[in-house]
Design a protein around this motif. Sequence first.
Motif, short mmCIF file in Angstrom:
data_model
loop_
_atom_site.label_atom_id
_atom_site.label_comp_id
_atom_site.label_asym_id
_atom_site.label_seq_id
_atom_site.Cartn_x
_atom_site.Cartn_y
_atom_site.Cartn_z
N TYR A 160 0.83 -1.21 0.00
CA TYR A 160 0.00 0.00 0.00
C TYR A 160 0.86 1.26 0.00
O TYR A 160 0.47 2.29 -0.59
N ALA A 161 2.02 1.21 0.65
CA ALA A 161 2.94 2.36 0.61
C ALA A 161 3.41 2.60 -0.83
O ALA A 161 3.51 3.76 -1.27
N CYS A 162 3.70 1.53 -1.57
CA CYS A 162 4.10 1.67 -2.97
C CYS A 162 2.97 2.27 -3.79
O CYS A 162 3.20 3.11 -4.68
N TYR A 163 1.74 1.84 -3.52
CA TYR A 163 0.59 2.39 -4.24
C TYR A 163 0.43 3.88 -3.99
O TYR A 163 0.27 4.67 -4.93
N LEU A 164 0.51 4.28 -2.72
CA LEU A 164 0.35 5.70 -2.40
C LEU A 164 1.49 6.52 -2.99
O LEU A 164 1.29 7.65 -3.45
N HIS A 165 2.70 5.95 -2.99
CA HIS A 165 3.83 6.65 -3.60
C HIS A 165 3.64 6.75 -5.11
O HIS A 165 3.97 7.78 -5.72
N ALA A 166 3.11 5.69 -5.71
CA ALA A 166 2.88 5.70 -7.15
C ALA A 166 1.88 6.77 -7.54
O ALA A 166 2.01 7.43 -8.58
N ARG A 167 0.86 6.98 -6.70
CA ARG A 167 -0.12 8.01 -6.99
C ARG A 167 0.49 9.40 -6.97
O ARG A 167 0.00 10.32 -7.60
N ALA A 168 1.56 9.56 -6.19
CA ALA A 168 2.24 10.85 -6.12
C ALA A 168 3.28 11.03 -7.22
O ALA A 168 3.89 12.09 -7.33
N THR A 169 3.49 9.99 -8.02
CA THR A 169 4.47 10.03 -9.10
C THR A 169 3.73 10.11 -10.42
O THR A 169 2.90 9.25 -10.72
N ALA A 170 4.03 11.13 -11.22
CA ALA A 170 3.23 11.41 -12.42
C ALA A 170 3.16 10.21 -13.37
O ALA A 170 2.13 9.95 -13.97
N GLY A 171 4.24 9.47 -13.50
CA GLY A 171 4.26 8.39 -14.47
C GLY A 171 3.52 7.13 -14.04
O GLY A 171 3.38 6.20 -14.82
N TRP A 172 3.04 7.11 -12.79
CA TRP A 172 2.40 5.90 -12.30
C TRP A 172 0.96 6.13 -11.86
O TRP A 172 0.41 5.37 -11.09
N LYS A 173 0.32 7.18 -12.36
CA LYS A 173 -1.08 7.37 -12.06
C LYS A 173 -1.93 6.50 -12.96
O LYS A 173 -1.46 5.92 -13.92
N GLY A 174 -3.20 6.44 -12.65
CA GLY A 174 -4.12 5.71 -13.51
C GLY A 174 -4.05 4.20 -13.32
O GLY A 174 -4.02 3.70 -12.21
N ARG A 175 -4.01 3.49 -14.45
CA ARG A 175 -4.14 2.03 -14.40
C ARG A 175 -2.97 1.36 -13.69
O ARG A 175 -3.16 0.35 -13.00
N LYS A 176 -1.76 1.89 -13.85
CA LYS A 176 -0.61 1.27 -13.18
C LYS A 176 -0.77 1.33 -11.67
O LYS A 176 -0.54 0.34 -10.96
N ALA A 177 -1.15 2.51 -11.16
CA ALA A 177 -1.34 2.65 -9.72
C ALA A 177 -2.50 1.79 -9.24
O ALA A 177 -2.44 1.19 -8.16
N ALA A 178 -3.57 1.70 -10.05
CA ALA A 178 -4.71 0.87 -9.68
C ALA A 178 -4.32 -0.60 -9.59
O ALA A 178 -4.79 -1.32 -8.70
N THR A 179 -3.47 -1.04 -10.50
CA THR A 179 -2.99 -2.43 -10.43
C THR A 179 -2.22 -2.68 -9.14
O THR A 179 -2.37 -3.73 -8.51
N LEU A 180 -1.40 -1.71 -8.74
CA LEU A 180 -0.69 -1.83 -7.47
C LEU A 180 -1.66 -1.93 -6.30
O LEU A 180 -1.44 -2.68 -5.34
N ALA A 181 -2.75 -1.15 -6.36
CA ALA A 181 -3.74 -1.19 -5.28
C ALA A 181 -4.38 -2.58 -5.17
O ALA A 181 -4.59 -3.09 -4.06
N LEU A 182 -4.69 -3.20 -6.31
CA LEU A 182 -5.27 -4.54 -6.27
C LEU A 182 -4.27 -5.57 -5.77
O LEU A 182 -4.63 -6.51 -5.06
N ILE A 183 -2.99 -5.42 -6.13
CA ILE A 183 -1.95 -6.31 -5.61
C ILE A 183 -1.85 -6.17 -4.10
O ILE A 183 -1.74 -7.16 -3.35
N ALA A 184 -1.92 -4.92 -3.62
CA ALA A 184 -1.85 -4.68 -2.17
C ALA A 184 -3.02 -5.34 -1.46
O ALA A 184 -2.84 -5.97 -0.41
N PHE A 185 -4.22 -5.21 -2.02
CA PHE A 185 -5.37 -5.85 -1.39
C PHE A 185 -5.26 -7.37 -1.47
O PHE A 185 -5.70 -8.08 -0.57
N GLY A 186 -4.66 -7.88 -2.55
CA GLY A 186 -4.42 -9.31 -2.64
C GLY A 186 -3.50 -9.79 -1.53
O GLY A 186 -3.68 -10.88 -0.98
N CYS A 187 -2.50 -8.96 -1.17
CA CYS A 187 -1.62 -9.30 -0.04
C CYS A 187 -2.41 -9.35 1.25
O CYS A 187 -2.20 -10.23 2.10
N TRP A 188 -3.33 -8.39 1.41
CA TRP A 188 -4.16 -8.40 2.62
C TRP A 188 -5.03 -9.65 2.66
O TRP A 188 -5.19 -10.28 3.72
#
Length: 361
Positions: free
Chosen positions: A313-341
């Motif tokens: 989730y920290a990677c996801y939140l950091h990705a949202r703050a990084t211009a190149g990782w907004k949108g679908r890439k960041a959303a994929t990270l969010a789903l991976i994070a929830f999969g870990c949970w």
Amino acid sequence: MNLAAAANENLAQYSNWLVYSSMAVYTLAFFAHIAEWVLGGRSKVGRTAAALSGGQAEKAAAPAVTVRQKDGGTAVLDRPKVVTRSAAGTRDVPDGPGAAGHDAQGDVYGRIAISLTVLAFVLEAAGVVARALSVQRAPWGNMYEFSITFTTVAVGTYLGFLFAKKKVRWVGLPLVTTVLLDLGLATTVLYTNSDQLAPALDSYWLWIHVSTAIFCGAVFYLGAVGTLGYLLKDFYEAKVARGEKPGALRSSIMERLPAASTLDKFAYRVNAAVFPLWTFTIIAGAIWAGDAWGRYWGWDPKEVWSFITWVAYACYLHARATAGWKGRKAATLALIAFGCWLFNYYGVNIFVTGKHSYAGV
């Protein structure tokens, strides 16, 4: 002593009855939500398609402010309609009208579904309380108790959003579906008779650490639903923007959902809001481990996967703050994070043996 044991057993049976009753009501709510989506009409003006195909021209021709006359000839300035904007700034898409789709009959079924969900929530919450009274401790000492509490908190959080006038009724169908699946698994596979905890785990930290973990999981779940909805709606909007024509069923569903940017903001905000509490959950668990086992961190499977979830989730939140990782890439990270949970919730508890009381169910 025998009377006390009998009373506790009766409370446990009463708790089971309440949980099964809530499942019956959740089932009725599920069918009511289905009726809302099936009988509700899609937007009569083709909101999403119009916004993507001809919305720009209409917006350019429309006045920025409308002046109308009120009582006594007073001039009133109407604000222009506000539409949401995608993260990339390439699409202006209004939010869909919801599952009912401006249809009165569909709206009635939606309200019935919410009413049934409230009733089921009350029954399940009463079942959790009865379970706590039967064991005379916090009602999350094993996977069964954790599951019924988790689903109760997830539904309560959703109802809290509705009570706060947030337009999240679209979450109702996936939420009720997930709750029924989780409760079905809990009552058939994960059910455990009432029992006491190991002395080392019988601590006030149980109330602090596990309760926050359950609440975080419920909010993470809502964030995951929003993220999945964002990915589906974003692909749909992009397809329409390219001039392609999706199928009628897909269009009917997608045009009634909020815009992709709205779903993205919802998912990000709930995940960002609960992330500090998840950090506290890990810290509280470490303090409890120090009191119970004499060490703050021992690389127990539950500890490891809790930390992996935090990092994801920290990677996801950091990705949202990084211009190149907004949108679908960041959303994929969010789903991976929830999969870990989820793996921490099911996989570690069921398939991996550890020090936690409900490891191995």
